[in-house]
Scaffold this motif. Sequence first.
Motif: not given
Length: 212
Positions: A149, A151, A153
């Motif tokens: 994941s 950023k 998020s």
Amino acid sequence: MPFLGPPIEKAPRAVIFDIGRVIIGVDMSRSTAALGKRDGLSHKQVLRELEADSRWPDWQEGRMTPRGWHAHLSKKLQFSYGLEEFCAIWNNVLDPEPILPDLLFERLAARCRLALLSNTDPIHVAHIEATYPFVRHFPVRVYSCRVGSTKPSPVIYHHALREVAALPDEAMFIDDLHENVLAAASLGINAFHFTSAEELLAEFARLELWNC
């Protein structure tokens, strides 16, 4: 104001740092110029190619290996560098001397839980951990390519908070990109928009975490 929201009034339980352009300076032209050399592409043209590449999220979120990324870019940009030479060129974007002093991290580590939170790739991670002494002060290292994941998020911020065992309002997050700072602030994290070392050091001095 560097904080998005009211400035915190006491030392945070945890301090979470971005890496690029906060701890380590970044100059993309040192790599992109070499990667575009064969076709006479400027570093800005290569940078646009990278930013628009549909595989970039896969690379940043760990769904591509260094060998796979090298093969993908060598075909896309028509360069003939081997994997080892490509990795050296890729890592050349990172300045050798950090922006922030090592003593700062030593002081903070004595009082706070420290974490790195970075959108990055496996090549840069291996280079940073092997090259820069400051990483020893960070027991928690959250890299986008390892957690799947990036950023901004919320997923990656929540992951970092779990790793440092802190509630959002107990943590301070530092990043140079406004969208990443805004995302952290929206989760209740004390988010600091980094623009200069002097400004950040002054903030730590106000919190009695730095006095040099």
